[in-house]
Design a protein around this motif. Sequence first.
Motif, PDB file in Angstrom:
ATOM      1  N   ARG A  14     -10.877  19.132  22.652  1.00  0.00           N
ATOM      2  CA  ARG A  14     -11.388  19.108  24.024  1.00  0.00           C
ATOM      3  C   ARG A  14     -11.125  20.429  24.730  1.00  0.00           C
ATOM      4  O   ARG A  14     -11.971  20.926  25.467  1.00  0.00           O
ATOM      5  N   ALA A  15      -9.937  20.997  24.500  1.00  0.00           N
ATOM      6  CA  ALA A  15      -9.611  22.277  25.126  1.00  0.00           C
ATOM      7  C   ALA A  15     -10.535  23.383  24.608  1.00  0.00           C
ATOM      8  O   ALA A  15     -10.993  24.234  25.385  1.00  0.00           O
ATOM      9  N   LEU A  16     -10.820  23.371  23.312  1.00  0.00           N
ATOM     10  CA  LEU A  16     -11.728  24.371  22.757  1.00  0.00           C
ATOM     11  C   LEU A  16     -13.137  24.199  23.307  1.00  0.00           C
ATOM     12  O   LEU A  16     -13.808  25.184  23.640  1.00  0.00           O
ATOM     13  N   ASP A  17     -13.599  22.962  23.405  1.00  0.00           N
ATOM     14  CA  ASP A  17     -14.930  22.706  23.963  1.00  0.00           C
ATOM     15  C   ASP A  17     -15.006  23.167  25.416  1.00  0.00           C
ATOM     16  O   ASP A  17     -15.979  23.785  25.837  1.00  0.00           O
ATOM     17  N   ARG A  18     -13.970  22.857  26.182  1.00  0.00           N
ATOM     18  CA  ARG A  18     -13.938  23.261  27.583  1.00  0.00           C
ATOM     19  C   ARG A  18     -13.938  24.784  27.695  1.00  0.00           C
ATOM     20  O   ARG A  18     -14.655  25.366  28.511  1.00  0.00           O
ATOM     21  N   GLY A  19     -13.162  25.446  26.836  1.00  0.00           N
ATOM     22  CA  GLY A  19     -13.128  26.903  26.837  1.00  0.00           C
ATOM     23  C   GLY A  19     -14.474  27.500  26.479  1.00  0.00           C
ATOM     24  O   GLY A  19     -14.907  28.496  27.078  1.00  0.00           O
ATOM     25  N   ALA A  20     -15.159  26.902  25.516  1.00  0.00           N
ATOM     26  CA  ALA A  20     -16.479  27.401  25.126  1.00  0.00           C
ATOM     27  C   ALA A  20     -17.486  27.227  26.262  1.00  0.00           C
ATOM     28  O   ALA A  20     -18.305  28.120  26.523  1.00  0.00           O
ATOM     29  N   ARG A  21     -17.420  26.082  26.958  1.00  0.00           N
ATOM     30  CA  ARG A  21     -18.325  25.866  28.089  1.00  0.00           C
ATOM     31  C   ARG A  21     -18.040  26.860  29.210  1.00  0.00           C
ATOM     32  O   ARG A  21     -18.960  27.422  29.807  1.00  0.00           O
ATOM     33  N   GLU A  22     -16.760  27.095  29.507  1.00  0.00           N
ATOM     34  CA  GLU A  22     -16.405  28.043  30.563  1.00  0.00           C
ATOM     35  C   GLU A  22     -16.828  29.455  30.182  1.00  0.00           C
ATOM     36  O   GLU A  22     -17.318  30.206  31.025  1.00  0.00           O
ATOM     37  N   HIS A  23     -16.649  29.789  28.927  1.00  0.00           N
ATOM     38  CA  HIS A  23     -17.038  31.113  28.441  1.00  0.00           C
ATOM     39  C   HIS A  23     -18.552  31.289  28.582  1.00  0.00           C
ATOM     40  O   HIS A  23     -19.022  32.328  29.070  1.00  0.00           O
ATOM     41  N   ALA A  24     -19.316  30.277  28.153  1.00  0.00           N
ATOM     42  CA  ALA A  24     -20.773  30.341  28.257  1.00  0.00           C
ATOM     43  C   ALA A  24     -21.204  30.405  29.720  1.00  0.00           C
ATOM     44  O   ALA A  24     -22.111  31.179  30.075  1.00  0.00           O
TER      45      ALA A  24
END
Length: 70
Positions: free
Chosen positions: A50-60
């Motif tokens: 979940r943390a990785l997914d959230r980081g990827a969304r924030e990065h995008a």
Amino acid sequence: MTLEQIDNSIFWQEHVRDNSRDPAQRARCNAAIEKLMAQRMEIKRALDERALDRGAREHAAWYDTSAELR
């Protein structure tokens, strides 16, 4: 169960195991500890994903915003 609850359960299972002289009780405690450790690893893995997914969304989202500013 939360990680804190699992950690607490592991602690008490280890406490019972260490203070027991009955081999059957020790085996039950060891089995319970292994089960709890597996649950703990599953929860940790899910939280990390979940943390990785959230980081990827924030990065995008950040790159989308910075591209709009150009």
